[in-house]
Design an enzyme around this catalytic site. Structure first.
Site, short mmCIF file in Angstrom:
data_model
loop_
_atom_site.label_atom_id
_atom_site.label_comp_id
_atom_site.label_asym_id
_atom_site.label_seq_id
_atom_site.Cartn_x
_atom_site.Cartn_y
_atom_site.Cartn_z
N TYR A 177 2.12 10.50 0.31
CA TYR A 177 3.28 10.72 -0.53
C TYR A 177 2.98 11.89 -1.46
O TYR A 177 1.81 12.28 -1.63
CB TYR A 177 3.53 9.50 -1.44
CG TYR A 177 4.23 8.31 -0.83
CD1 TYR A 177 5.46 8.43 -0.22
CD2 TYR A 177 3.66 7.04 -0.93
CE1 TYR A 177 6.11 7.30 0.28
CE2 TYR A 177 4.31 5.92 -0.43
CZ TYR A 177 5.53 6.06 0.17
OH TYR A 177 6.19 4.96 0.66
N GLU A 187 4.04 1.35 -5.43
CA GLU A 187 3.37 0.65 -6.54
C GLU A 187 2.89 1.65 -7.58
O GLU A 187 1.94 1.41 -8.31
CB GLU A 187 2.19 -0.22 -6.03
CG GLU A 187 2.63 -1.41 -5.22
CD GLU A 187 3.20 -1.07 -3.86
OE1 GLU A 187 4.43 -1.26 -3.69
OE2 GLU A 187 2.47 -0.61 -2.98
N ASN A 209 12.74 7.41 0.74
CA ASN A 209 11.81 6.35 1.10
C ASN A 209 12.50 5.00 1.06
O ASN A 209 12.95 4.57 -0.01
CB ASN A 209 10.63 6.34 0.13
CG ASN A 209 9.51 5.44 0.61
OD1 ASN A 209 8.79 5.77 1.54
ND2 ASN A 209 9.39 4.27 -0.01
N GLU A 210 12.59 4.37 2.21
CA GLU A 210 13.27 3.07 2.31
C GLU A 210 14.59 3.10 1.55
O GLU A 210 14.90 2.18 0.79
CB GLU A 210 12.36 1.94 1.78
CG GLU A 210 11.18 1.64 2.67
CD GLU A 210 10.47 0.34 2.32
OE1 GLU A 210 10.62 -0.13 1.18
OE2 GLU A 210 9.78 -0.20 3.18
N GLU A 218 4.88 2.69 8.14
CA GLU A 218 4.03 1.96 7.20
C GLU A 218 3.62 0.67 7.87
O GLU A 218 4.37 -0.32 7.85
CB GLU A 218 4.78 1.65 5.90
CG GLU A 218 4.96 2.85 5.01
CD GLU A 218 5.65 2.48 3.70
OE1 GLU A 218 5.51 1.33 3.25
OE2 GLU A 218 6.33 3.36 3.16
N TYR A 241 -6.03 -2.45 -1.74
CA TYR A 241 -5.05 -2.79 -0.70
C TYR A 241 -5.67 -3.55 0.49
O TYR A 241 -5.06 -3.74 1.51
CB TYR A 241 -4.35 -1.51 -0.19
CG TYR A 241 -2.89 -1.72 0.16
CD1 TYR A 241 -1.90 -1.68 -0.81
CD2 TYR A 241 -2.50 -1.96 1.47
CE1 TYR A 241 -0.58 -1.87 -0.50
CE2 TYR A 241 -1.17 -2.16 1.81
CZ TYR A 241 -0.21 -2.11 0.82
OH TYR A 241 1.11 -2.30 1.13
C1 GLA Z 1 7.28 -0.15 0.95
C2 GLA Z 1 7.23 1.20 0.28
C3 GLA Z 1 5.82 1.63 -0.02
C4 GLA Z 1 5.04 0.49 -0.65
C5 GLA Z 1 5.06 -0.70 0.28
C6 GLA Z 1 4.30 -1.90 -0.24
O1 GLA Z 1 7.07 -0.03 2.27
O2 GLA Z 1 7.85 2.18 1.08
O3 GLA Z 1 5.86 2.73 -0.88
O4 GLA Z 1 5.61 0.17 -1.87
O5 GLA Z 1 6.38 -1.11 0.44
O6 GLA Z 1 3.00 -1.60 -0.51
#
Ligand code: GLA
Length: 582
Positions: free
Chosen positions: A53, A99, A156-157, A233, A300
């Site tokens: 990122y 996070e 992102n998402e 991811e 993680y």
């Molecule tokens: C999502 C987000 C990431 C991160 C993960 C959990 O996938 O895109 O940036 O926050 O969740 O770790």
């Protein structure tokens, strides 16, 4: 020059089908002197790509003060990936979640601009300027210009947040106009609504998930009928929050999920390959009805641990990858125990603050209103007629230590949903408020910190507030130049105290600072801000990266908000991230 494109079923690297086997490393969570080591170890696990990122708020903490050097030298990070013979994926957000504090958005933006993650014009102006700066670094480093970058992600998402297609369109336009020619992707959780809202025709849809790979790939395929399947991811571990447990995943199960993905021919980005650390005050928080700030470690449970050492998962993943792609024979060295030593803590004197100097205002000021980006704000107000009573706050973000005339009364915690506390009579009420980390997911993104709204005593509003920002890094820098007597050090009663210690090292080394016998605060080694500690757990040690240490005499500063149980500092051989659920 090499080309990289989308084929009917695969990525095409120079025209040949190519499976991306990538792992995430966030350069902003790793000391820059350690980037090369982590990237090399990614290659040794068999990865052919590194993903990162870009954290806008790390590059531009204050409006217009753009920095791309040192810790923020994204160009150097990409060049190191290239030198290692790997490809790169860049995800510039502008929102990154991760996070990370405020999901990567700068507080000057979220405090002043409405319409976050939307096509609101004032938001888009700032976002466009930011993206152009990032692409100045990324565009010349694309694969078709001789660099490592093969993919760039849009937002992102986004499908988990909004459905403003015009917003995504603008991001794409800015990206293409800035000379980005590689394929553009989006990532969403494998839920129909999210996959539909998070992307646009022409963007390549990918998924984020950590299990049930086959089922999730099938969902993704319905939304992305052509081209390579990709899990952008693959969650191989998880993050931790204060007061929770330390999350790990079963190695064999996670390795089997990775195997299923690769066997299906899917491309993958392992999130995380190496998580690193939320150094200083960079951690984010979640709030899905309960505010939960993230711990300092971003280990993680990744294949490479927080200190860059290979774990059991590293070797299990390497074996899985070797079934699908060539893996180098060389193995990274295993972890050696870190130096163990113990030193007494010496009182460093009371915190030097300018409390009381700020001009009184009718309402308490927020951190945002004062442009304050450190952890603490002190609020003082005179009590009318010296009376006590029930103190009620609209909202306190996030944790407040309440005192009257310097005597501690108790705390108000957002996590506990506290709003009220009974206070005794006295002259002055003080509330020391800590911002414990900005929410990085969902609609509380960008919310202000501090005392929010009205504060009343037995129903009557209190006014005449003095709001004093406290910069903890600046306070630490000023601590303990001269020895201080114990009596002097404890004049603050239960309140903040400062402690120092000197310790010797033969050579620079990674260290693990034990914090279990302290209460809550911030620690620094040679001026390097390690992060927050809290006996609330689960995390019980703070990682000290070797480049922050020196051969010879090193100096530790601890700022403690409550009490030290023991006046000593210990460095222990290995990390302790806390108890897991089993
Ligand atoms: C999502 C987000 C990431 C991160 C993960 C959990 O996938 O895109 O940036 O926050 O969740 O770790």
């Amino acid at each position: 020059m090499t080309s990289f494109s989308l084929g009917d079923t695969d990525f095409l690297r120079d025209g040949r089908p190519h499976q991306v086997i990538s792992g995430a490393i966030h350069y902003f969570r790793v000391h820059p002197d350690q980037w090369q080591d982590r990237i090399r170890k990614a290659r040794l696990m068999g990865l052919n790509t590194i993903e990162t990122y870009v954290a806008w708020n790390a590059h531009e903490p204050r409006r217009g003060e753009w920095d791309a050097s040192g810790w923020n030298d994204l160009g150097r990070f990409l060049d190191l990936i290239h030198a290692e013979g790997l490809d790169a994926i860049v995800r510039p957000g502008p929102y990154i979640c991760a996070e990370w504090h405020n999901g990567g958005l700068p507080v000057w933006l979220t405090g002043g601009t409405g319409g976050l993650r939307s096509s609101a014009p004032e938001y888009l102006v700032e976002v466009s300027a930011y993206l152009r700066r990032v692409y100045d670094i990324v565009a010349p480093r694309q694969i078709d210009r001789g660099g490592p970058v093969v993919l760039v992600q849009i937002e992102n998402e986004y499908g988990a947040y909004g459905s403003d297609a015009a917003y995504l369109e603008t991001l794409v336009t800015v990206t293409r106009e800035a000379g980005i020619t590689v394929p553009l992707t989006t990532v969403d959780q494998p839920v129909d609504r999210m996959l539909s809202n998070g992307s646009l025709p022409g963007l390549h849809k990918t998924g984020s998930f950590g299990s049930r790979s086959t089922e999730r790939l099938a969902t993704l395929r319905r939304h992305q009928p052509t081209g390579p399947l990709m899990c952008s991811e693959f969650w191989d571990g998880w993050f931790d929050w204060w007061g929770g447990v330390h999350h790990t995943t079963d190695v064999a199960t996670t390795a089997a999920d990775l195997d299923a993905l690769l066997a299906a021919g899917a491309s993958v980005n392992i999130y995380m390959f190496h998580g690193g650390t939320n150094f200083a005050l960079t951690n984010g928080a979640n709030d899905k009805g309960r505010y939960l700030p993230l711990v300092t470690s971003y280990d993680y449970d990744a294949p490479l641990d927080e200190a860059g050492n290979p774990t059991e998962k590293f070797f299990a993943f390497r074996d899985v990858i070797a079934r699908h792609a060539p893996v180098p024979d060389e193995l990274p060295a295993s972890a050696a125990p870190a130096p163990a030593l113990e030193v007494p803590l010496v009182a460093g004197g009371a915190w030097t603050t300018t409390a009381g100097s700020a001009e009184p205002t009718a309402h308490p000021e927020t951190f945002d209103a004062l442009g304050h980006q450190s952890a603490l704000m002190r609020y003082d107000v005179d009590l009318p007629h010296g009376n006590g009573g029930v103190l009620l706050v609209d909202e306190l973000r996030d944790l407040g230590w309440v005192s009257v005339d310097g005597r501690a009364v108790g705390t108000i915690s957002r996590t506990r949903h506290d709003r009220a506390i009974r206070i005794p009579g006295g002259r002055t009420l003080s509330i020391l408020v800590e911002d414990q980390g900005r929410v990085n997911y969902d609609h509380r993104l960008g919310e202000e910190k501090g005392l929010i709204g009205a504060v009343t005593l037995d129903g009557a509003p209190l006014s005449g507030w003095r709001s004093t920002p406290l910069d903890v890094a600046a306070i630490a820098a000023g601590i303990g130049r001269d020895a201080v007597s114990d009596a002097e050090a404890t004049t603050a009663g239960d309140g903040p105290t400062a402690w120092t210690a000197e310790f010797e090292l033969d050579a620079r080394a990674d260290l693990f600072l034990e914090t279990a016998s302290w209460s809550k605060g911030y620690a620094f080694v040679n001026g390097f801000f390690l992060g927050r500690y809290w006996r609330n757990g689960p995390q019980r040690t703070l990682y000290v990266p070797a480049p922050a240490t020196v051969a010879g005499t090193n100096r530790l500063v601890v700022l403690e908000l409550e009490q030290l149980i023991e006046r000593r500092a210990a460095f222990v051989p290995s990390p302790s991230l806390g108890a897991t659920e089993e």
